[in-house]
Design an enzyme around this catalytic site. Structure first.
Site, short mmCIF file in Angstrom:
data_model
loop_
_atom_site.label_atom_id
_atom_site.label_comp_id
_atom_site.label_asym_id
_atom_site.label_seq_id
_atom_site.Cartn_x
_atom_site.Cartn_y
_atom_site.Cartn_z
N HIS A 1 0.85 -1.20 0.00
CA HIS A 1 0.00 0.00 0.00
C HIS A 1 0.88 1.24 0.00
CE1 HIS A 1 0.10 1.64 4.20
NE2 HIS A 1 0.29 0.38 4.58
N GLU B 1 -5.43 1.93 2.06
CA GLU B 1 -5.25 0.78 2.95
C GLU B 1 -5.52 1.18 4.39
OE1 GLU B 1 -2.91 -1.87 5.71
OE2 GLU B 1 -2.81 0.30 5.39
N GLU B 2 -5.09 2.39 4.73
CA GLU B 2 -5.23 2.86 6.11
C GLU B 2 -6.69 3.09 6.51
OE1 GLU B 2 -2.91 2.63 8.05
OE2 GLU B 2 -0.99 3.02 7.07
N ASP C 1 4.34 -4.85 3.79
CA ASP C 1 3.81 -3.71 4.53
C ASP C 1 4.66 -3.53 5.78
OD1 ASP C 1 2.31 -1.76 5.74
OD2 ASP C 1 0.43 -2.87 5.71
N HIS D 1 2.34 5.16 12.72
CA HIS D 1 1.19 6.06 12.55
C HIS D 1 1.41 7.42 13.22
CE1 HIS D 1 -2.11 2.92 11.30
NE2 HIS D 1 -1.07 2.97 10.48
#
Length: 438
Positions: free
Chosen positions: A125, A171-172, A200, A287
């Site tokens: 992603h 994707e997130e 990933d 994140h």
């Protein structure tokens, strides 16, 4: 990549002590047969992968600090990757979808050639969260997949399977882009997939080395690569169902992949095995705004980029298997140094009618510090020996190869043996696994 001296020593340290010693000499020696091995995988340049990460960081910096779905930074990221692939001779397709009121993009790149009914796809992603540039999550996977695709072009690879690469959007937000892609594949197209490889977060700053435990062939391919480095792996559990491989797995496509860890903490045992800091997250910037170009472990990124190429070359460009059944022995067998006798790894074949085919395939995986020392034979149930490999001056490590044997004079059922003898001193290793396909 080529094994350094330190990696050679690590490989030796990992040698198993189980083995079948004292092999008897073969009754007869058949003529040598032709070798049909997959092309040698390339060493993916770490500098090239990091150059892509620098570009993704610049894109984020110039577009509000992130590359998230629906933001200008994401579209600029897609445009960057697409331009590289177009220039390298790929056929690219930009697939659009809508999520959370914004247009999203998947990028699909097909390499010309290969069996269109047997597709091997690798993907990652490309979007970040809104809080940061997403350089480890998931610039790392995206950049390594991109550089592997460019290596395919540089090599002019002519694969057995059709190679496809993908970069997923949103994707997130819940695997939105990959779900859209898979859900819009007709059932007949899904059936053409030989496998999907997902990457990933493969450069975490306090890394672990995790392998997806989904499709056993894909899993073993990655384990073989790391066994060649003398690096232990663990089964990946933190990301189960949380990345794009789930979209493919849910419709029955075989999947596999690599991961270096996210918010989970590294244990003391893992730190002892892999280095790094126990009690600290694999990625403290997961994140977060600090997920930038300084949030990468170069060694992990380098190893995993090479592992991607290793899998694409071996799974995508290997010799096609005959249509018959396969039998495998995965028990490690120690290969003692010369002048010790050779060793045997047996496989009992049953339920195969008639004789073996003229295209009997033997897949060999041997970990060794000097493969030129090794002499390898396939021993048929009646004792006839088929020479697979002579000793040579080849100073490289390990043997991961496929051999085609005309064994049509042999009854298929019975005990077949892989016989390996070290004919020169000072280097050691072990049979990791081997397989015979009729």
């Amino acid at each position: 990549m080529s094994l350094s001296v330190s990696r050679r020593l690590a490989a030796v340290a990992a040698i198993a002590v189980t083995g079948l010693l004292g092999a008897t000499a073969p009754a007869a020696l058949a003529a040598p047969t032709a070798v049909a091995a997959a092309p040698t995988p390339p060493d993916i340049p770490l500098a090239n992968v990091k150059a892509h990460l620098t570009q993704l960081q610049t894109i984020a910096t110039n577009n509000g600090g992130n590359r998230a779905h629906g933001r200008a930074g994401y579209k600029a990221s897609i445009d960057y990757v697409k331009a590289k692939l177009d220039a390298a001779g790929f056929t690219t397709t930009l697939q659009t979808f809508t999520s959370s009121g914004a247009t999203g993009y998947n990028l699909i790149a097909d390499w010309p050639g290969g069996d269109p009914n047997s597709v091997l796809m690798s993907g990652a992603h490309l979007d970040s969260v809104t809080s940061g540039a997403g350089i480890n999550d998931n610039g790392s996977g995206s950049a390594a997949v991109l550089e592997t695709a460019l290596a395919v072009s540089r090599a002019g690879l002519q694969p057995t399977k059709h190679l496809r690469f993908g970069w997923w959007g949103a994707e997130e937000l819940g695997l939105v882009g990959s779900k859209y892609y898979v859900n819009n594949l007709p059932t007949a197209e899904r059936a053409k997939f030989a496998g999907y490889l997902n990457f990933d977060m493969i450069g975490s700053p306090n890394p672990g080395y995790f392998v997806y435990d989904d499709d056993p062939t894909i899993e073993q391919t990655f384990k073989n690569y790391y066994a060649g480095l003398g690096v232990a792996t663990e089964i990946e559990t933190e990301g189960d169902g949380r990345s794009d491989h789930a979209s493919f797995k849910n419709v029955g496509i075989p999947v596999g992949g690599l991961f270096t860890g996210a918010s989970n903490s590294k244990t003391s045992a893992q730190a002892q095995k892999w280095g790094g800091t126990a009690g600290q997250s694999f990625d403290r910037c997961y994140h977060s705004s600090c997920d930038n170009t300084s949030n990468i472990n170069d060694t992990a990124l380098d190893r995993n980029a090479d592992a991607i190429a290793y899998a694409v070359w071996n799974l995508g460009a290997s010799t096609p298997v005959p249509p018959g059944p396969s039998f495998e022995n995965t028990t490690d067998v120690n290969i003692p140094d010369s002048p010790a006798a050779g060793v045997n790894s047996p496989i009992t074949v049953s339920g195969v009618a008639g004789n073996a085919p003229a295209t009997t395939k033997v897949d060999v995986n041997i970990v060794h510090t000097y493969r030129g020392d090794l002499q390898i034979d396939l021993i048929a149930p009646d004792g006839t020996a088929y020479r697979l490999k002579n000793s040579s001056s080849d100073s490289a490590d390990n043997i991961i190869a496929s051999y085609t044997v005309n064994a049509s004079s042999e009854v298929a059922n019975g005990v077949w043996k892989l016989q390996v003898k070290d004919v020169a001193a000072q280097d050691v290793g072990y049979i990791n696994s081997w397989k015979i396909t009729f």
